[in-house]
Design a protein around this motif. Structure first.
Motif, PDB file in Angstrom:
ATOM      1  N   VAL A  76       0.846  -1.202   0.000  1.00 51.97           N
ATOM      2  CA  VAL A  76       0.000   0.000   0.000  1.00 51.97           C
ATOM      3  C   VAL A  76       0.881   1.252   0.000  1.00 51.97           C
ATOM      4  CG1 VAL A  76      -1.751   1.324   1.266  1.00 51.97           C
ATOM      5  CG2 VAL A  76      -1.947  -1.165   1.135  1.00 51.97           C
ATOM      6  N   ILE A  77       1.876   1.281   0.873  1.00 48.90           N
ATOM      7  CA  ILE A  77       2.715   2.490   0.962  1.00 48.90           C
ATOM      8  C   ILE A  77       3.421   2.759  -0.361  1.00 48.90           C
ATOM      9  CG2 ILE A  77       4.709   3.556   2.117  1.00 48.90           C
ATOM     10  CD1 ILE A  77       3.862   1.957   4.648  1.00 48.90           C
ATOM     11  N   LYS A  78       4.052   1.715  -0.905  1.00 52.40           N
ATOM     12  CA  LYS A  78       4.832   1.911  -2.135  1.00 52.40           C
ATOM     13  C   LYS A  78       3.949   2.295  -3.320  1.00 52.40           C
ATOM     14  CE  LYS A  78       8.657   1.368  -0.267  1.00 52.40           C
ATOM     15  NZ  LYS A  78       9.104   2.664   0.205  1.00 52.40           N
ATOM     16  N   THR A  79       2.712   1.774  -3.365  1.00 53.43           N
ATOM     17  CA  THR A  79       1.845   2.110  -4.503  1.00 53.43           C
ATOM     18  C   THR A  79       1.253   3.506  -4.350  1.00 53.43           C
ATOM     19  OG1 THR A  79       1.040  -0.124  -4.109  1.00 53.43           O
ATOM     20  CG2 THR A  79       0.199   0.961  -6.026  1.00 53.43           C
ATOM     21  N   MET A  80       1.033   3.924  -3.102  1.00 54.86           N
ATOM     22  CA  MET A  80       0.311   5.182  -2.902  1.00 54.86           C
ATOM     23  C   MET A  80       1.217   6.405  -2.769  1.00 54.86           C
ATOM     24  SD  MET A  80      -2.687   3.933  -3.040  1.00 54.86           S
ATOM     25  CE  MET A  80      -3.558   5.477  -2.875  1.00 54.86           C
ATOM     26  N   GLU A  81       2.484   6.195  -2.367  1.00 57.94           N
ATOM     27  CA  GLU A  81       3.289   7.364  -1.960  1.00 57.94           C
ATOM     28  C   GLU A  81       3.656   8.298  -3.111  1.00 57.94           C
ATOM     29  OE1 GLU A  81       6.869   6.086  -0.046  1.00 57.94           O
ATOM     30  OE2 GLU A  81       7.581   4.974  -1.784  1.00 57.94           O
ATOM     31  N   HIS A  82       3.744   7.771  -4.319  1.00 59.28           N
ATOM     32  CA  HIS A  82       4.175   8.658  -5.413  1.00 59.28           C
ATOM     33  C   HIS A  82       3.044   9.084  -6.342  1.00 59.28           C
ATOM     34  CE1 HIS A  82       3.974   5.140  -7.963  1.00 59.28           C
ATOM     35  NE2 HIS A  82       4.649   4.479  -7.048  1.00 59.28           N
ATOM     36  N   GLY A  83       1.790   8.732  -6.002  1.00 65.29           N
ATOM     37  CA  GLY A  83       0.670   9.024  -6.912  1.00 65.29           C
ATOM     38  C   GLY A  83       0.275  10.489  -6.963  1.00 65.29           C
ATOM     39  N   GLY A  84       0.693  11.259  -5.962  1.00 70.66           N
ATOM     40  CA  GLY A  84       0.358  12.685  -5.965  1.00 70.66           C
ATOM     41  C   GLY A  84      -1.018  12.985  -5.387  1.00 70.66           C
ATOM     42  N   HIS A  85      -1.684  11.972  -4.824  1.00 74.30           N
ATOM     43  CA  HIS A  85      -3.025  12.204  -4.284  1.00 74.30           C
ATOM     44  C   HIS A  85      -3.018  12.395  -2.773  1.00 74.30           C
ATOM     45  CE1 HIS A  85      -4.360  10.972  -8.207  1.00 74.30           C
ATOM     46  NE2 HIS A  85      -3.686   9.847  -8.076  1.00 74.30           N
ATOM     47  N   LEU A  86      -1.932  11.973  -2.126  1.00 73.01           N
ATOM     48  CA  LEU A  86      -1.931  11.935  -0.656  1.00 73.01           C
ATOM     49  C   LEU A  86      -0.974  12.958  -0.050  1.00 73.01           C
ATOM     50  CD1 LEU A  86      -1.906   8.059  -0.053  1.00 73.01           C
ATOM     51  CD2 LEU A  86      -3.868   9.611  -0.094  1.00 73.01           C
ATOM     52  N   ALA A  87      -1.401  13.446   1.137  1.00 76.30           N
ATOM     53  CA  ALA A  87      -0.524  14.322   1.915  1.00 76.30           C
ATOM     54  C   ALA A  87       0.225  13.503   2.967  1.00 76.30           C
ATOM     55  CB  ALA A  87      -1.344  15.410   2.589  1.00 76.30           C
ATOM     56  N   ALA A  88      -0.374  12.401   3.407  1.00 77.52           N
ATOM     57  CA  ALA A  88       0.259  11.499   4.380  1.00 77.52           C
ATOM     58  C   ALA A  88      -0.617  10.262   4.544  1.00 77.52           C
ATOM     59  CB  ALA A  88       0.426  12.198   5.728  1.00 77.52           C
ATOM     60  N   MET A  89      -0.045   9.253   5.233  1.00 74.95           N
ATOM     61  CA  MET A  89      -0.791   8.011   5.478  1.00 74.95           C
ATOM     62  C   MET A  89      -0.632   7.608   6.935  1.00 74.95           C
ATOM     63  SD  MET A  89       0.299   5.639   2.218  1.00 74.95           S
ATOM     64  CE  MET A  89       1.728   6.434   1.524  1.00 74.95           C
ATOM     65  N   ALA A  90      -1.529   6.739   7.394  1.00 71.29           N
ATOM     66  CA  ALA A  90      -1.379   6.129   8.720  1.00 71.29           C
ATOM     67  C   ALA A  90      -1.819   4.684   8.598  1.00 71.29           C
ATOM     68  CB  ALA A  90      -2.230   6.858   9.745  1.00 71.29           C
ATOM     69  N   SER A  91      -0.999   3.786   9.138  1.00 73.25           N
ATOM     70  CA  SER A  91      -1.284   2.360   9.024  1.00 73.25           C
ATOM     71  C   SER A  91      -1.385   1.737  10.406  1.00 73.25           C
ATOM     72  CB  SER A  91      -0.163   1.674   8.243  1.00 73.25           C
ATOM     73  OG  SER A  91      -0.172   0.285   8.479  1.00 73.25           O
ATOM     74  N   GLU A  92      -2.264   0.756  10.521  1.00 74.09           N
ATOM     75  CA  GLU A  92      -2.388  -0.006  11.775  1.00 74.09           C
ATOM     76  C   GLU A  92      -1.048  -0.626  12.179  1.00 74.09           C
ATOM     77  OE1 GLU A  92      -5.579  -3.375  12.524  1.00 74.09           O
ATOM     78  OE2 GLU A  92      -3.647  -4.176  11.922  1.00 74.09           O
ATOM     79  N   GLU A  93      -0.207  -0.905  11.182  1.00 72.50           N
ATOM     80  CA  GLU A  93       1.054  -1.593  11.451  1.00 72.50           C
ATOM     81  C   GLU A  93       2.227  -0.649  11.746  1.00 72.50           C
ATOM     82  OE1 GLU A  93       1.339  -4.744  11.972  1.00 72.50           O
ATOM     83  OE2 GLU A  93      -0.678  -5.281  11.331  1.00 72.50           O
ATOM     84  N   MET A  94       2.015   0.663  11.670  1.00 72.56           N
ATOM     85  CA  MET A  94       3.121   1.609  11.869  1.00 72.56           C
ATOM     86  C   MET A  94       2.845   2.480  13.091  1.00 72.56           C
ATOM     87  SD  MET A  94       4.856   1.109   8.897  1.00 72.56           S
ATOM     88  CE  MET A  94       5.790   2.557   8.460  1.00 72.56           C
ATOM     89  N   ASP A  95       3.880   2.716  13.888  1.00 71.47           N
ATOM     90  CA  ASP A  95       3.695   3.520  15.104  1.00 71.47           C
ATOM     91  C   ASP A  95       3.250   4.950  14.770  1.00 71.47           C
ATOM     92  OD1 ASP A  95       4.826   1.258  16.027  1.00 71.47           O
ATOM     93  OD2 ASP A  95       6.491   2.197  17.098  1.00 71.47           O
ATOM     94  N   ASP A  96       3.916   5.558  13.793  1.00 77.11           N
ATOM     95  CA  ASP A  96       3.689   6.979  13.495  1.00 77.11           C
ATOM     96  C   ASP A  96       3.097   7.158  12.098  1.00 77.11           C
ATOM     97  OD1 ASP A  96       4.974   7.760  15.927  1.00 77.11           O
ATOM     98  OD2 ASP A  96       6.878   7.193  14.968  1.00 77.11           O
ATOM     99  N   ILE A  97       2.678   8.378  11.817  1.00 73.87           N
ATOM    100  CA  ILE A  97       2.134   8.641  10.477  1.00 73.87           C
ATOM    101  C   ILE A  97       3.260   8.541   9.437  1.00 73.87           C
ATOM    102  CG2 ILE A  97       0.288  10.116  11.382  1.00 73.87           C
ATOM    103  CD1 ILE A  97       1.805  12.518  10.138  1.00 73.87           C
ATOM    104  N   ILE A  98       2.867   8.271   8.200  1.00 77.39           N
ATOM    105  CA  ILE A  98       3.846   8.111   7.116  1.00 77.39           C
ATOM    106  C   ILE A  98       3.751   9.363   6.253  1.00 77.39           C
ATOM    107  CG2 ILE A  98       4.496   6.627   5.151  1.00 77.39           C
ATOM    108  CD1 ILE A  98       2.265   4.677   6.715  1.00 77.39           C
ATOM    109  N   THR A  99       4.826  10.133   6.237  1.00 76.46           N
ATOM    110  CA  THR A  99       4.773  11.366   5.440  1.00 76.46           C
ATOM    111  C   THR A  99       5.229  11.045   4.009  1.00 76.46           C
ATOM    112  OG1 THR A  99       6.944  11.873   6.320  1.00 76.46           O
ATOM    113  CG2 THR A  99       5.100  12.977   7.356  1.00 76.46           C
ATOM    114  N   ILE A 100       4.845  11.894   3.104  1.00 77.80           N
ATOM    115  CA  ILE A 100       5.218  11.683   1.694  1.00 77.80           C
ATOM    116  C   ILE A 100       6.592  12.320   1.468  1.00 77.80           C
ATOM    117  CG2 ILE A 100       4.554  12.165  -0.719  1.00 77.80           C
ATOM    118  CD1 ILE A 100       2.559  10.288   0.733  1.00 77.80           C
ATOM    119  N   HIS A 101       7.480  11.549   0.891  1.00 80.80           N
ATOM    120  CA  HIS A 101       8.852  12.015   0.652  1.00 80.80           C
ATOM    121  C   HIS A 101       8.847  13.274  -0.211  1.00 80.80           C
ATOM    122  CE1 HIS A 101      13.094  11.965  -0.268  1.00 80.80           C
ATOM    123  NE2 HIS A 101      13.231  11.032   0.669  1.00 80.80           N
ATOM    124  N   SER A 102       9.782  14.177   0.093  1.00 80.07           N
ATOM    125  CA  SER A 102       9.751  15.484  -0.593  1.00 80.07           C
ATOM    126  C   SER A 102       9.924  15.388  -2.106  1.00 80.07           C
ATOM    127  CB  SER A 102      10.818  16.397  -0.002  1.00 80.07           C
ATOM    128  OG  SER A 102      12.068  15.767  -0.098  1.00 80.07           O
TER     129      SER A 102
END
Ligand code: AHG
Ligand code: MN
Ligand code: MN
Length: 337
Positions: A76-102
């Motif tokens: 999910v992270i790898k498919t969604m991070e570069h699409g340009g639709h998201l500002a950030a993500m949060a997953s049940e499996e990750m402690d913190d929010i996932i920011t989109i790389h600059s």
């Protein structure tokens, strides 16, 4: 129902139908569809490749992380991070929010997800799924954890992908609930369940009865009432929320993971599980409650917070709430100030 209506085509038509609606999800959903297909492929051949079993680490909830949990999370992270639709993500499996790389474009949505729901069923070839929720991100600055702590009523879209006897994509953007089945021959999700509505009264209840020694009287009385009712009802509990929910959505029924003496806040996660499924339940004419009130009204205080959940056919959930409200000595939930 038109033959061969793909998810993308359907979304485009929905957009035309509701021009002032909350967002354009065509691009975001087509990225999600790619993740869904990748996870579906991996789930389908899980017995053949080295992807069954635990990774040896535990997640923030203290649960063992399965290899497929990790695979689905990364997919999910790898498919969604570069699409340009998201500002950030949060997953049940990750402690913190996932920011989109600059070096990737940033979008206006936040994606919250349970990458693989029903992990304990992976190794035994039983239905699992991915659950997602989409929020709008405030326009200014980088997304922060506080941007994710919004009540479910603010969701712009929600859905799940069920890896079952067939793979299904079910979603709502606030205009009903629609289901698509993956045709593996053409590799497309095709409309198979348009405008799903849940019967207002069901004949199924789903609860982990092994917890009955911890239940408060309201839960015990409600389940006893169901068993002794004139109208026959039956118990069904898979242990994959997404699959239990899906069955009850189509057939009518109630799923309960209530507050009990052992799990005061229930077990299920508000942001990754309860909110998206509650949005879908309500859009299908059903109801979702903590026992004390509407799930979608709960204002979250933590990313990984749990909530009691009673969800499904409207009259069944209302009846369960009635029993719940009568029960003695139940702890205040503090979710509905
Ligand atoms: P997950 O696999 O994402 O951790 O979620 C498991 C959840 C949910 O799918 C299911 O309804 C519930 O746990 C089952 O819990 P019990 O085994 O306590 O009944
Ligand atoms: Mn889950
Ligand atoms: Mn999970």
């Amino acid at each position: 129902m038109p033959i061969g209506m793909t998810l993308t085509k359907f979304l485009l038509e929905e957009q035309r139908k509701y021009p002032g609606s909350s967002g354009n999800f065509t691009g975001l959903f087509s990225d999600l569809v790619v993740a869904a297909k990748v996870i579906s492929r991996e789930v389908n051949r899980a017995g053949l490749i080295d992807i069954l079993g635990a990774t040896g680490s535990k997640n923030i909830h203290g649960e063992e992380v399965q290899k497929l949990d990790e695979f689905a999370n990364n997919a999910v992270i790898k498919t969604m991070e570069h699409g340009g639709h998201l500002a950030a993500m949060a997953s049940e499996e990750m402690d913190d929010i996932i920011t989109i790389h600059s070096h990737y474009p940033k979008g206006r949505y936040l994606l919250l997800f349970d990458p693989l729901d029903g992990s304990s069923n992976i190794d035994v070839n039983v239905c699992v799924g991915t659950i997602f929720s989409i929020l709008k991100c405030p326009p200014d600055g980088d997304a922060t954890e506080a941007d994710f702590l919004k009540p479910g009523v603010e969701q712009a879209a929600a859905g799940y992908i069920l890896y079952g006897s067939s793979t299904m994509f079910v979603y709502t953007t606030g205009h009903g609930v629609h289901g698509f089945t993956l045709d593996p021959g053409v590799g497309e999700f095709i409309l198979s369940h348009e405008d799903i509505t849940v019967p207002e009264r069901g004949g199924i209840y789903s609860i982990n009865e092994a917890n009955n020694k911890h239940w408060y009287p309201g839960t015990s009385l409600y389940i006893e009432k169901l068993k002794s009712a004139d109208k026959p009802c039956t118990a069904r509990y898979i242990g994959s929320l997404v699959a239990d929910f899906h069955r009850n959505l189509l057939k009518g029924g109630v799923f309960l993971y209530p507050s009990d003496r052992k799990s005061k806040n229930g077990k299920l996660r508000l942001l990754y599980e309860a909110n998206p499924l509650s949005f879908i339940a309500e859009q299908a004419g059903g109801r979702a409650s903590t026992g004390d009130g509407r799930v979608l009204d709960v204002v979250p205080t933590e990313l990984h917070q749990r909530t009691p959940l009673i969800i499904g056919s409207r009259l069944d959930v209302e009846e369960a709430e009635g029993f719940w409200k009568r029960q003695e000595a139940k702890p205040p939930l503090d979710l509905h100030p």
